[in-house]
Design a protein around this motif. Structure first.
Motif, mmCIF file in Angstrom:
data_model
loop_
_atom_site.group_PDB
_atom_site.id
_atom_site.type_symbol
_atom_site.label_atom_id
_atom_site.label_comp_id
_atom_site.label_asym_id
_atom_site.label_seq_id
_atom_site.Cartn_x
_atom_site.Cartn_y
_atom_site.Cartn_z
ATOM 1 N N TRP A 267 26.754 5.883 3.816
ATOM 2 C CA TRP A 267 27.872 6.704 3.343
ATOM 3 C C TRP A 267 29.214 6.171 3.833
ATOM 4 C CZ3 TRP A 267 31.369 9.619 6.214
ATOM 5 C CH2 TRP A 267 32.202 10.454 5.467
ATOM 6 N N SER A 268 29.277 5.725 5.101
ATOM 7 C CA SER A 268 30.557 5.327 5.682
ATOM 8 C C SER A 268 31.116 4.053 5.074
ATOM 9 C CB SER A 268 30.402 5.133 7.191
ATOM 10 O OG SER A 268 29.507 4.074 7.471
ATOM 11 N N ALA A 269 30.264 3.231 4.434
ATOM 12 C CA ALA A 269 30.746 1.975 3.857
ATOM 13 C C ALA A 269 31.570 2.185 2.606
ATOM 14 C CB ALA A 269 29.565 1.059 3.547
ATOM 15 N N SER A 270 31.515 3.385 1.995
ATOM 16 C CA SER A 270 32.264 3.683 0.763
ATOM 17 C C SER A 270 31.953 2.668 -0.332
ATOM 18 C CB SER A 270 33.772 3.727 1.042
ATOM 19 O OG SER A 270 34.086 4.748 1.957
ATOM 20 N N SER A 271 30.672 2.374 -0.477
ATOM 21 C CA SER A 271 30.206 1.430 -1.482
ATOM 22 C C SER A 271 28.987 2.013 -2.177
ATOM 23 C CB SER A 271 29.856 0.086 -0.832
ATOM 24 O OG SER A 271 29.435 -0.852 -1.802
ATOM 25 N N THR A 272 28.793 1.625 -3.423
ATOM 26 C CA THR A 272 27.755 2.263 -4.248
ATOM 27 C C THR A 272 26.345 1.921 -3.788
ATOM 28 O OG1 THR A 272 29.244 2.168 -6.135
ATOM 29 C CG2 THR A 272 26.926 2.569 -6.596
ATOM 30 N N LEU A 273 26.055 0.636 -3.654
ATOM 31 C CA LEU A 273 24.685 0.235 -3.335
ATOM 32 C C LEU A 273 24.226 0.736 -1.963
ATOM 33 C CD1 LEU A 273 24.638 -3.388 -4.795
ATOM 34 C CD2 LEU A 273 23.784 -1.283 -5.818
ATOM 35 N N PRO A 274 25.040 0.651 -0.905
ATOM 36 C CA PRO A 274 24.594 1.244 0.365
ATOM 37 C C PRO A 274 24.346 2.741 0.269
ATOM 38 C CG PRO A 274 26.404 -0.262 0.744
ATOM 39 C CD PRO A 274 26.285 -0.109 -0.734
ATOM 40 N N LEU A 275 25.157 3.452 -0.515
ATOM 41 C CA LEU A 275 24.952 4.893 -0.666
ATOM 42 C C LEU A 275 23.631 5.173 -1.360
ATOM 43 C CD1 LEU A 275 26.015 7.755 -0.324
ATOM 44 C CD2 LEU A 275 27.199 7.503 -2.512
ATOM 45 N N TYR A 276 23.305 4.410 -2.408
ATOM 46 C CA TYR A 276 22.004 4.567 -3.075
ATOM 47 C C TYR A 276 20.861 4.317 -2.098
ATOM 48 C CZ TYR A 276 24.160 4.772 -7.712
ATOM 49 O OH TYR A 276 24.884 5.162 -8.815
ATOM 50 N N GLY A 277 20.976 3.260 -1.290
ATOM 51 C CA GLY A 277 19.934 2.960 -0.324
ATOM 52 C C GLY A 277 19.776 4.058 0.713
ATOM 53 N N VAL B 283 20.405 -4.942 -3.314
ATOM 54 C CA VAL B 283 20.790 -6.079 -2.472
ATOM 55 C C VAL B 283 20.133 -5.952 -1.089
ATOM 56 C CG1 VAL B 283 22.676 -7.444 -1.537
ATOM 57 C CG2 VAL B 283 22.979 -6.239 -3.704
ATOM 58 N N ALA B 284 20.663 -5.108 -0.202
ATOM 59 C CA ALA B 284 20.041 -4.877 1.103
ATOM 60 C C ALA B 284 20.134 -3.408 1.480
ATOM 61 C CB ALA B 284 20.692 -5.739 2.169
ATOM 62 N N GLY B 285 20.307 -2.543 0.523
ATOM 63 C CA GLY B 285 20.338 -1.113 0.780
ATOM 64 C C GLY B 285 21.510 -0.711 1.654
ATOM 65 N N MET C 83 22.345 -1.590 4.461
ATOM 66 C CA MET C 83 22.890 -2.666 5.292
ATOM 67 C C MET C 83 23.715 -3.667 4.489
ATOM 68 S SD MET C 83 19.703 -3.467 7.873
ATOM 69 C CE MET C 83 18.569 -3.903 6.540
ATOM 70 N N THR C 84 23.963 -3.408 3.205
ATOM 71 C CA THR C 84 24.632 -4.388 2.348
ATOM 72 C C THR C 84 26.013 -4.761 2.869
ATOM 73 O OG1 THR C 84 23.437 -3.560 0.416
ATOM 74 C CG2 THR C 84 25.434 -4.825 0.004
ATOM 75 N N GLU C 85 26.787 -3.792 3.333
ATOM 76 C CA GLU C 85 28.163 -4.043 3.763
ATOM 77 C C GLU C 85 28.281 -4.349 5.254
ATOM 78 O OE1 GLU C 85 30.351 -4.391 1.627
ATOM 79 O OE2 GLU C 85 29.639 -3.346 -0.150
ATOM 80 N N TYR C 86 27.167 -4.593 5.928
ATOM 81 C CA TYR C 86 27.202 -4.896 7.358
ATOM 82 C C TYR C 86 26.981 -6.383 7.591
ATOM 83 C CZ TYR C 86 27.218 -0.007 8.801
ATOM 84 O OH TYR C 86 27.574 1.297 9.026
ATOM 85 N N SER C 87 27.552 -6.894 8.672
ATOM 86 C CA SER C 87 27.388 -8.307 9.018
ATOM 87 C C SER C 87 27.384 -8.444 10.535
ATOM 88 C CB SER C 87 28.520 -9.148 8.416
ATOM 89 O OG SER C 87 29.760 -8.771 8.991
ATOM 90 N N SER C 88 27.133 -9.658 10.976
ATOM 91 C CA SER C 88 27.132 -10.003 12.395
ATOM 92 C C SER C 88 26.211 -9.071 13.183
ATOM 93 C CB SER C 88 28.570 -9.968 12.929
ATOM 94 O OG SER C 88 28.615 -10.502 14.235
ATOM 95 N N MET C 89 26.652 -8.630 14.365
ATOM 96 C CA MET C 89 25.765 -7.858 15.233
ATOM 97 C C MET C 89 25.602 -6.414 14.774
ATOM 98 S SD MET C 89 24.173 -9.603 17.301
ATOM 99 C CE MET C 89 23.410 -8.230 18.128
#
Length: 440
Positions: free
Chosen positions: A154-164, A241-243, A245-251
């Motif tokens: 929810w916090s990423a404000s993106s469609t695919l992570p919200l669906y995941g 894509v990655a549910g 975690m799509t908008e997350y990177s690095s650690m």
């Protein structure tokens, strides 16, 4: 094997009377290091195993025994660019992976990895803590970990992570119900929800044998609980894509990734504790006192836990992903009703043992007989439904075969599966051509 009535428990919980604060800190640090090292080992074993099963070289050729691949992945996560999405809620965006990691590492606090041993002159169990409702603590903390996934999507404000995140919440709620009911059968048989008492109750017989249906339901539910193939719908690469975690990177991505593998060890450890005798040695080694206690308990616990880990790796390399409707149907229409029916049977048999002294084989035979009868009744009911469905399909095919495009007075195009009848005009043309050939 000594057969005893199951009316009165004859086992005791872990003894924490000589526990000190520095022993608690030492065991907490050991659990964290133990889980991190096991995750590194799991990454190496999983890649090599899948590479062998699917006949792909992959990480098997990256350095000696493929060890350099895990090191390369760890370095990549540490030095990868740390991205932040522009519209993300920064605080929750960072809090979400922390919640998932915290919940994942907390479950092992009540898992008994061995009996009481002597550490620096103090007798202490190889367990961080225990309580009368330790099993409920496990279920509660596993539910808390869902907040990390939902908030991350929810916090990423993106469609695919919200669906995941939405998929994951529905999935965890569905499969936690069947998982919880399968564990309730263990609580009834052991007479306790303390994890150390449940392990002690399996000194004679492991619960996976008399509670085989509950054990199978737990195995299926635990794979759905940790989002592993064939149940990894929240991270379906072809769709999301990655549910979450799509908008997350690095650690930040690394914490989600680490918590996923730690949760695999959590459900494997719970299966070992509840159904596979915990730290007890397998038969016939359990009759050797030296091998069935002390520091050997960690060895048997480790082997049993990795048995379930290898089972999940095996399913990932061989099974295909479910459709989401099939996945939810399996949980709500199959696992939950069956686990509820089995729980009622176990409760009835457990109540009978309070009045009639039954040995374990008699108890297993009675419960298995009732359950087999129930399965036969369900099979006949499904067969009758299948016959009805076959008749309906035959009637439908007959209607499609008798399709008349001019039935309503005007031409109607055929539906999928329907075929137009032979054209009269085409028949006249063919007949005329045949007559001309005959005259010639």
């Amino acid at each position: 094997m000594n057969l005893i009535p199951l009316d009165v428990p004859t086992y005791t919980a872990a003894d924490f009377t000589q526990e000190t604060w520095w022993l608690t800190v030492l065991k907490a640090v050991f659990i964290i290091v133990f889980l991190i090292l096991n995750v590194l080992l799991a990454l190496w074993v999983e890649r090599r195993t899948i590479g062998r099963m699917q006949t792909r070289p992959g990480p098997n050729v990256a350095g000696p025994f493929g060890l350099f691949q895990a090191i390369a992945d760890a370095v990549k996560l540490l030095f990868k660019e740390d991205m932040w999405t522009r519209k993300a809620d920064k605080f929750i965006y960072l809090l979400a992976p922390s919640i998932s990691a915290f919940a994942a590492f907390s479950i092992f606090a009540v898992i008994p990895m061995g009996p009481n041993v002597s550490i620096f002159g103090h007798s202490t169990p190889l367990q961080l803590a225990d309580m009368p409702v330790a099993a409920l603590y496990v279920l509660a903390i596993s539910s808390l970990g869902l907040y990390g996934i939902v908030l991350g999507g929810w916090s990423a404000s993106s469609t695919l992570p919200l669906y995941g995140a939405v998929r994951s919440s529905a999935q965890v709620i569905s499969y936690e119900l069947s998982m919880g009911m399968s564990l309730v059968a263990v609580f009834l048989m052991a007479g306790s929800m303390s994890t150390s008492q449940i392990v002690a109750s399996q000194a004679q017989t492991w619960w996976f044998l008399p509670l085989a249906p509950a054990f199978v339901i737990y195995l299926i539910s635990m794979v759905g609980e940790v989002n592993r193939l064939p149940f990894d719908l929240p991270e379906a690469e072809g769709e999301l894509v990655a549910g979450h975690m799509t908008e997350y990177s690095s650690m930040k991505f690394g914490w989600f990734y680490l918590s996923e593998y730690v949760n695999m060890f959590n459900v494997s450890a719970v299966a070992t504790t509840m159904f596979f005798g915990g730290w007890h040695a397998p038969w016939p080694l359990s009759h050797i006192e030296f091998l069935n206690g002390g520091w050997f308990g960690i060895l048997w616990f480790f082997i049993k836990m990795w048995f379930f880990m290898l089972l999940m790796i095996w399913t990932r390399s061989t099974l295909l992903r479910f459709r989401y409707d099939q996945f939810m149907q399996l949980g709500w229409k199959r696992l939950i009703p069956i686990s509820l029916a089995w729980l009622v049977m176990v409760a009835i048999i457990r109540a009978i043992t309070q009045w009639v002294s039954l040995t374990l084989p008699q108890l297993i035979g009675g419960v298995a007989g009732i359950f087999v009868i129930a399965l036969i009744v369900m099979w006949f009911a499904d067969s009758r439904d299948a016959r009805k469905e076959a008749l309906a399909q035959a009637e439908k095919q007959e209607r499609l075969a008798n399709f008349d495009p001019m039935a309503d007075g005007f031409p109607v195009p055929p539906l999928p599966g329907q075929q137009l009848p032979p054209s009269p005009r085409a028949n006249r043309v063919v007949t005329a051509a045949a007559l001309e050939e005959t005259n010639d």
